[in-house]
Design an enzyme around this catalytic site. Structure first.
Site, PDB file in Angstrom:
ATOM      1  N   GLN A 293      44.553 -88.873 -50.158  1.00 55.91           N
ATOM      2  CA  GLN A 293      44.015 -88.128 -51.300  1.00 55.91           C
ATOM      3  C   GLN A 293      42.986 -88.972 -52.069  1.00 55.91           C
ATOM      4  O   GLN A 293      42.931 -90.224 -51.847  1.00 55.91           O
ATOM      5  CB  GLN A 293      45.041 -88.065 -52.293  1.00 55.91           C
ATOM      6  CG  GLN A 293      45.819 -89.317 -52.881  1.00 55.91           C
ATOM      7  CD  GLN A 293      47.244 -88.986 -53.066  1.00 55.91           C
ATOM      8  OE1 GLN A 293      48.156 -88.211 -52.723  1.00 55.91           O
ATOM      9  NE2 GLN A 293      47.908 -89.813 -53.917  1.00 55.91           N
ATOM     10  N   ASP A 364      52.390 -90.908 -47.731  1.00 53.35           N
ATOM     11  CA  ASP A 364      52.833 -90.048 -49.008  1.00 53.35           C
ATOM     12  C   ASP A 364      52.666 -88.771 -48.769  1.00 53.35           C
ATOM     13  O   ASP A 364      51.565 -88.292 -48.203  1.00 53.35           O
ATOM     14  CB  ASP A 364      51.770 -90.682 -49.977  1.00 53.35           C
ATOM     15  CG  ASP A 364      52.039 -90.248 -51.599  1.00 53.35           C
ATOM     16  OD1 ASP A 364      53.019 -90.511 -51.861  1.00 53.35           O
ATOM     17  OD2 ASP A 364      51.389 -89.419 -51.861  1.00 53.35           O
ATOM     18  N   GLU A 393      57.399 -89.698 -46.447  1.00 54.99           N
ATOM     19  CA  GLU A 393      57.963 -89.582 -47.489  1.00 54.99           C
ATOM     20  C   GLU A 393      57.690 -88.001 -48.028  1.00 54.99           C
ATOM     21  O   GLU A 393      56.865 -87.725 -48.591  1.00 54.99           O
ATOM     22  CB  GLU A 393      57.099 -90.488 -48.760  1.00 54.99           C
ATOM     23  CG  GLU A 393      57.757 -90.615 -49.953  1.00 54.99           C
ATOM     24  CD  GLU A 393      56.824 -89.638 -51.126  1.00 54.99           C
ATOM     25  OE1 GLU A 393      57.199 -89.550 -52.441  1.00 54.99           O
ATOM     26  OE2 GLU A 393      55.805 -89.003 -50.528  1.00 54.99           O
ATOM     27  N   LYS A 505      53.691 -97.255 -62.209  1.00 53.65           N
ATOM     28  CA  LYS A 505      52.739 -96.481 -61.681  1.00 53.65           C
ATOM     29  C   LYS A 505      51.452 -96.220 -62.399  1.00 53.65           C
ATOM     30  O   LYS A 505      50.390 -96.280 -61.882  1.00 53.65           O
ATOM     31  CB  LYS A 505      52.964 -94.913 -61.290  1.00 53.65           C
ATOM     32  CG  LYS A 505      54.095 -94.990 -60.278  1.00 53.65           C
ATOM     33  CD  LYS A 505      54.327 -93.633 -60.105  1.00 53.65           C
ATOM     34  CE  LYS A 505      55.015 -92.566 -61.260  1.00 53.65           C
ATOM     35  NZ  LYS A 505      55.328 -91.343 -60.622  1.00 53.65           N
TER      36      LYS A 505
END
Length: 626
Positions: A293, A364, A393, A505
């Site tokens: 991403q 991810d 994940e 995060k």
């Protein structure tokens, strides 16, 4: 066979692979079978004899076992044939026992079989033994008793079966394969941290010796790349970032670079290489997040705009997982007409970091990308870096999670994080260990993640952290913790949410390896390394406790047996009875040593009393006398 042979099964170096099949034919002939196998990069087939595993029931299941001693893709097949000589010998033996006197016809058949066997045996002691037996059976001067004794000589049977007649052999239409990985694919202890909260790469490097001393095998780093400015998230996931908010590491890319660049505040590539080298010196591997991403500022958006999804009005479509919205990132478009170039670019990202010593990639959200892409990428990476491992994940539908493992992922996240009751844990782990999934799906039991703060941890307090640590570390050969777990961090951003308040995060914390739970973490990691039974999954057997607040299970590997009892109640003391079944193969009375407290107890087959409370959440009992 995984999906009728479409995908390889999985094992690790040092494992023994048992293959089996139902083998039968018409009539009552004696059958023989072998499992044939071929190591990677070898043209030579080896074989091991297969045996009936239910012969006492006159069953048809046969099995053979061989060891896999190197990484790579092994081939194997099964070959079975009629053992004409053993069939003849068995019939002769029964007729003799039945008192039949004239066996001249039967002996003539034996002569033909022995002459053919002599041709197969060629020269040597076996050849001479077979020829001598054939002559004895054909000699009209020999008494019947001598001929019968020669025909039934066990040495003759061994000589003939050394070079059997496989003229009617049947085998699998195509050989099957098993992928053999290094041990870390099956067994390891993970620690996850954000480098920016530890003083960058150099700060992380200073913690490596202690992480190794704590018994961690893998240090997992979230994305270490530059972070975008556009739509950068602020503290607690707010839509407007303050001037000094660092943003989310998963919003990858800015004007300085993308997936192959390093965030300048973390250090230089020389610092990264030094971190990897130091970790390797201490027996710790570096795992890196691979997130497909991009932020709006990633170079690919201007260099390859065709790789991204756009709405009909021309605007970019940012990532969403309702009700979650990720305004700071955009997903790539795998349906792009230029998909081949996109695949190649993503492959280059993985190869770049592998060239800098990254041996594990935590991927991810792989379930939102095409399965053929992963099958291709993992295979391509392993051509150049055969020891590189991939962790999926994917918290999603069970079928997709299983399929990701089949196409090549070496490990997988699981639903363990949300399994809390005795029934849920027993049912889920039994599925992972015995349903067939154990042949291709390797679980990684992370007890928490930066995204997942379960209600159990929020409300259970330190005792629940301790019990979940023990469960994760003993139920699964591979488990992990995210930093903050050892400090009992458990405050959600709001009621009903699994997000942490002041989530790491979106902000930088000041971290140190000083949590009160680290003593138990260190002890658990040492216990896992010292006990092979805890390094495997498919050896688990759950035990009855007569109390649903207690869960008990046994694991055995070789002569190492561990009996685990864990309380699921973080508030009250719980008493129960652990029932040890005779199927475990333990003596009527045996001694156990509690690996957590150092105490010893006498246990027995059948009922054993236990009591646990919030200050003593588990027994880890190693059988010391068998």
């Amino acid at each position: 066979m995984i999906d009728c042979g479409r995908y390889p099964a999985k094992r690790t170096v040092g494992d023994e692979l048992t293959v089996g099949a139902d083998i039968f034919r018409d009539g009552h002939d004696v059958l023989r079978a072998v499992s044939r196998y071929r190591p990677p990069d070898s043209r030579t087939w080896r074989e091991v004899e297969m045996r009936r595993v239910d012969a006492h029931l006159d069953g048809d299941r046969w099995e053979g076992t061989f060891a896999v001693d190197r990484t790579g893709r092994w081939s194997w097949t099964i070959e079975a044939w009629t053992d004409a000589f053993a069939t003849w010998r068995g019939e002769l033996e029964r007729k003799i026992e039945a008192g039949q006197s004239d066996l001249s016809g039967e002996l003539s058949e034996g002569i033909v079989l022995l002459e053919a066997a002599a041709q197969r045996a060629k020269k040597g002691a076996r050849h001479r033994l077979i020829v001598a037996a054939a002559r004895t059976l054909a000699d009209p001067k020999k008494r019947d008793e001598v001929k019968r004794e020669a025909a039934l000589d066990t040495r003759l049977l061994e000589a003939v079966e050394h070079d059997p007649d496989r003229s009617d052999a049947t085998a699998l239409e195509q050989p099957l394969v098993v992928d053999v990985d290094r041990e870390r694919a099956r067994f390891g202890s993970w620690y996850e941290l954000f480098p920016r909260s530890w003083g960058g790469l150099n700060g992380v490097a200073r913690e490596i010796p202690e992480l190794a001393e704590l018994g961690f095998d893998v240090l997992y780093l979230p994305p270490v790349h530059p972070i975008g400015h556009t739509n950068r998230k602020g503290a607690n996931n707010t839509l407007v970032a303050a001037k000094n908010d660092p943003g989310s590491p998963w919003a990858i890319g800015d004007e300085t670079g993308g997936h192959t660049a390093l965030h300048p505040q973390l250090g230089s590539m020389e610092d990264f290489d030094a971190l990897v080298a130091l970790a390797n010196e201490h027996g710790v591997e570096i795992a890196l997040d691979f997130a497909i991403q991009c932020s709006a500022d990633h170079p690919w958006l201007t260099e390859h705009p065709e790789w991204f999804n756009r709405r009909p009005d021309g605007t970019l479509k940012y990532a969403e997982n309702p009700p979650k919205k990720y305004q700071d990132i955009y997903n790539v478009n795998f349906d792009s007409e230029d998909w081949r170039a996109l695949w190649d670019a993503l492959l280059e990202v993985v190869l770049y970091w592998a060239s800098h010593g990254v041996t594990i990639f935590r991927v991810d959200n792989p379930h939102t990308k095409p399965l053929p892409f992963w099958e291709w990428l993992i295979a391509e990476v392993n051509k150049q870096y055969p020891d590189v491992l991939f962790l999926a994940e994917a918290f999603t539908r069970a079928a997709m999670m299983r399929q990701l493992a089949k196409v090549g992922f070496n490990q997988s996240y699981t639903y363990f994080t949300w399994k809390s009751s005795k029934y849920e844990l027993t049912e889920y782990v039994t599925e992972l260990a015995t349903s067939g999934m154990q042949d291709y799906y390797r679980p990684n039991f992370f007890v928490n993640t930066p995204d997942i703060l379960t209600e159990e941890l929020q409300h259970g307090g330190p005792p629940k952290f301790a019990s979940r640590l023990v469960l994760g570390a003993t139920l699964s050969p591979t488990y992990g913790i995210y930093s903050g777990f050892e400090n009992f961090e458990r405050v959600p951003v709001r009621a009903g949410s699994e997000e942490y308040v002041d989530s790491e995060k979106y902000e930088i914390k000041l971290r140190a390896l000083d949590g009160p739970l680290l003593a138990l973490v260190s002890r658990m990691n040492a216990i896992r390394r010292d006990n092979p039974a805890l390094q495997h999954l498919d050896n688990i057997r759950f035990l009855e406790t007569e109390n649903d607040a207690l869960i008990a299970y046994a694991k055995r590997h070789g002569d190492n047996t561990i009996l685990s009892v864990v309380t699921l109640d973080p508030v009250n003391a719980q008493e129960g009875i652990v029932i040890v079944p005779f199927e475990l193969g333990l003596p009527p009375v045996f001694e156990v040593s509690d690996l957590l407290s150092g105490e010893t107890f006498d246990w027995r087959m059948g009922r054993n009393y236990v009591r646990l409370d919030p200050y003593r959440v588990a027994h880890l009992l190693r059988v010391t006398t068998t």
